[in-house]
Design an enzyme around this catalytic site. Sequence first.
Site, mmCIF file in Angstrom:
data_model
loop_
_atom_site.group_PDB
_atom_site.id
_atom_site.type_symbol
_atom_site.label_atom_id
_atom_site.label_comp_id
_atom_site.label_asym_id
_atom_site.label_seq_id
_atom_site.Cartn_x
_atom_site.Cartn_y
_atom_site.Cartn_z
ATOM 1 N N VAL A 23 21.370 -8.514 -19.286
ATOM 2 C CA VAL A 23 22.218 -7.370 -19.603
ATOM 3 C C VAL A 23 23.384 -7.333 -18.622
ATOM 4 C CG1 VAL A 23 22.255 -4.884 -20.053
ATOM 5 C CG2 VAL A 23 20.099 -6.130 -20.188
ATOM 6 N N LYS A 38 24.156 -7.026 -24.197
ATOM 7 C CA LYS A 38 22.800 -7.571 -24.094
ATOM 8 C C LYS A 38 22.752 -8.896 -24.813
ATOM 9 C CE LYS A 38 20.747 -3.354 -23.368
ATOM 10 N NZ LYS A 38 19.520 -2.632 -23.188
ATOM 11 N N ASP A 140 9.836 1.344 -23.900
ATOM 12 C CA ASP A 140 10.119 1.094 -22.480
ATOM 13 C C ASP A 140 10.904 2.260 -21.888
ATOM 14 O OD1 ASP A 140 10.134 -0.341 -20.097
ATOM 15 O OD2 ASP A 140 11.994 -1.390 -20.577
HETATM 16 N N1 LIG Z 1 24.255 1.260 -22.736
HETATM 17 C C1 LIG Z 1 24.038 1.217 -21.431
HETATM 18 N N2 LIG Z 1 24.888 1.819 -20.579
HETATM 19 C C2 LIG Z 1 24.673 1.774 -19.254
HETATM 20 N N3 LIG Z 1 23.638 1.171 -18.671
HETATM 21 C C3 LIG Z 1 22.759 0.564 -19.468
HETATM 22 C C4 LIG Z 1 22.901 0.537 -20.878
HETATM 23 N N4 LIG Z 1 21.861 -0.146 -21.404
HETATM 24 C C5 LIG Z 1 21.121 -0.541 -20.357
HETATM 25 N N5 LIG Z 1 21.643 -0.116 -19.199
HETATM 26 C C6 LIG Z 1 21.136 -0.299 -17.858
HETATM 27 O O1 LIG Z 1 20.812 -1.633 -17.666
HETATM 28 C C7 LIG Z 1 19.534 -1.739 -17.125
HETATM 29 C C8 LIG Z 1 18.898 -2.954 -17.644
HETATM 30 O O2 LIG Z 1 18.873 -2.875 -19.049
HETATM 31 P P1 LIG Z 1 17.578 -3.191 -19.832
HETATM 32 O O3 LIG Z 1 16.581 -2.123 -19.607
HETATM 33 O O4 LIG Z 1 17.937 -3.511 -21.210
HETATM 34 O O5 LIG Z 1 17.194 -4.525 -19.092
HETATM 35 P P2 LIG Z 1 15.814 -5.041 -18.748
HETATM 36 O O6 LIG Z 1 16.074 -6.387 -18.265
HETATM 37 O O7 LIG Z 1 14.933 -4.791 -19.919
HETATM 38 O O8 LIG Z 1 15.374 -4.182 -17.538
HETATM 39 P P3 LIG Z 1 14.073 -3.334 -17.523
HETATM 40 O O9 LIG Z 1 12.957 -4.233 -17.938
HETATM 41 O O10 LIG Z 1 14.036 -2.897 -16.110
HETATM 42 O O11 LIG Z 1 14.291 -2.220 -18.536
HETATM 43 C C9 LIG Z 1 18.791 -0.482 -17.546
HETATM 44 O O12 LIG Z 1 17.854 -0.133 -16.595
HETATM 45 C C10 LIG Z 1 19.880 0.531 -17.690
HETATM 46 O O13 LIG Z 1 19.989 1.338 -16.540
HETATM 47 MG MG LIG Z 2 14.453 -2.834 -20.673
#
Ligand SMILES: Nc1ncnc2c1ncn2[C@@H]1O[C@H](COP(=O)(O)OP(=O)(O)OP(=O)(O)O)[C@@H](O)[C@H]1O
Ligand SMILES: [Mg+2]
Lengths: 307, 128
Positions: A23, A38, A140
């Site tokens: 991300v 993403k 999640d």
């Molecule tokens: N639309 C958005 N705007 C701002 N921040 C975002 C957005 N989408 C995700 N994030 C931030 O990016 C971080 C990581 O995104 P995401 O949760 O999809 O990744 P991840 O790798 O699955 O991490 P985790 O497993 O910790 O959730 C999230 O914790 C969130 O704070």
């Molecule tokens: Mg996530």
Amino acid sequence: MAHCTSFPYEPVAEIGGGAYGTVYKARDTESGKFVALKNVRVQTDQNGLPVSTVREVALLKRLEQFDHPNVVRLMDVCATPRSDQETKVTLVFEHVDQDLKTYLEKAPAPGLSSDRIKDLMRQLLCGLAFLHSNQVMHRDLKPENILVTSQGQVKLADFGLAKIYSCHMALTPVVVTLWYRPPEVLLQSTYATPVDIWSTGCIFAEMFRRKPLFCGESEMDQLGKIFEVIGLPQEEEWPTGVTVSRKNFPAVKARPITDFVPEINEQGAKLLMQMLTFDPLKRISALNALEHLYFQDEETSNQDETL
Amino acid sequence: MTMMTLQDDLTTAAAKGNTADVESLLRRGAAVNGVNRFGRTAVQVMMMGSWPVAQALLQHGADPNVADRSTRTTPLHDAARTGFVDMVRLLVAAQADPQARDNQSRLPVDLARENGHAEVVAFLETLK
Ligand SMILES: Nc1ncnc2c1ncn2[C@@H]1O[C@H](COP(=O)(O)OP(=O)(O)OP(=O)(O)O)[C@@H](O)[C@H]1O
Ligand SMILES: [Mg+2]
């Protein structure tokens, strides 16, 4: 799915790396605004993208047409073939520059007012009720995935991707937080939309406490911490066909939730317990939670019209 | 997978609003004005809702006037557009230039106005 032809987004920082991809915080060079990109790696075969991925993406696009105030906008989706076996799917979301974790940390002592908590909870549940009514579960939910605009508007991020991820990711081990996981997931039993209500309950408690409610270090430890609060469930409530036996846990009794969340009011405590219910079938739904007396109490002066 | 450098870690921590990590990375020698692999500094990518991160970076000498290399957007433009008034005040107190223009010739106050952030507009207008 469209190929990435015009792609005006430039990554500026990595903000998440999961099992499935990465991300980024990125800038839309046309508008100057930030977006969240993403990238999901999807395994392909001779027919191209798996039907389930195409279906999930179509569902997300359909949700988008409702323009719901409490979920982040999905601005764009495109696919870039990487090889015969792999395609990169890029989802472009509206970026919100604050999450609930930061928002809670910033609140000066003694924390958020009960009005503010109620307003955040109402918006969170509205977003969830919307997703659930469209058969989308988040799976999640945690303070980092709950975004809060500078105007105090709650927007859920990172939803609806669970199926895309779990079917097709090239699994790499990642550390994921257990703190918001419901018992049925910890026990590896079947699960559905009630998982999100459990997580919401944990977050509700955290808004008052300003620290997480259950901080387990392993699945078993997490379950133990949960039972110390809600009590060890009855034998009949234990799901069948799970490998973890109820006998592994001491026969503890439920304690009053106000021992752990002293600032919560009476109706709030009742709602919280209906969210932290062991049996997912008995757990309150997002829609019913919105109808709960907690939200009808006097202290809410700002009866929001649409949220 | 590219190797993450200290600079990448610092910008990631700043973008996630993770103040404790930002502080520990700075103590471990991450350059506060160093760029990550996307050519951006921590202040350019920090979470706008997190003034604690901004404060840590600025106290360590972060330059608040670096413009995005593609759009000429400054952190003050971003703070004004997203409407975080605490961040706007903090940046201005650290000498961020309210007269900076992006590649579409917009001032921070223009972006605040476009996005309906009255409090930010009012504050930025007092600086004229
Ligand atoms: N639309 C958005 N705007 C701002 N921040 C975002 C957005 N989408 C995700 N994030 C931030 O990016 C971080 C990581 O995104 P995401 O949760 O999809 O990744 P991840 O790798 O699955 O991490 P985790 O497993 O910790 O959730 C999230 O914790 C969130 O704070
Ligand atoms: Mg996530």
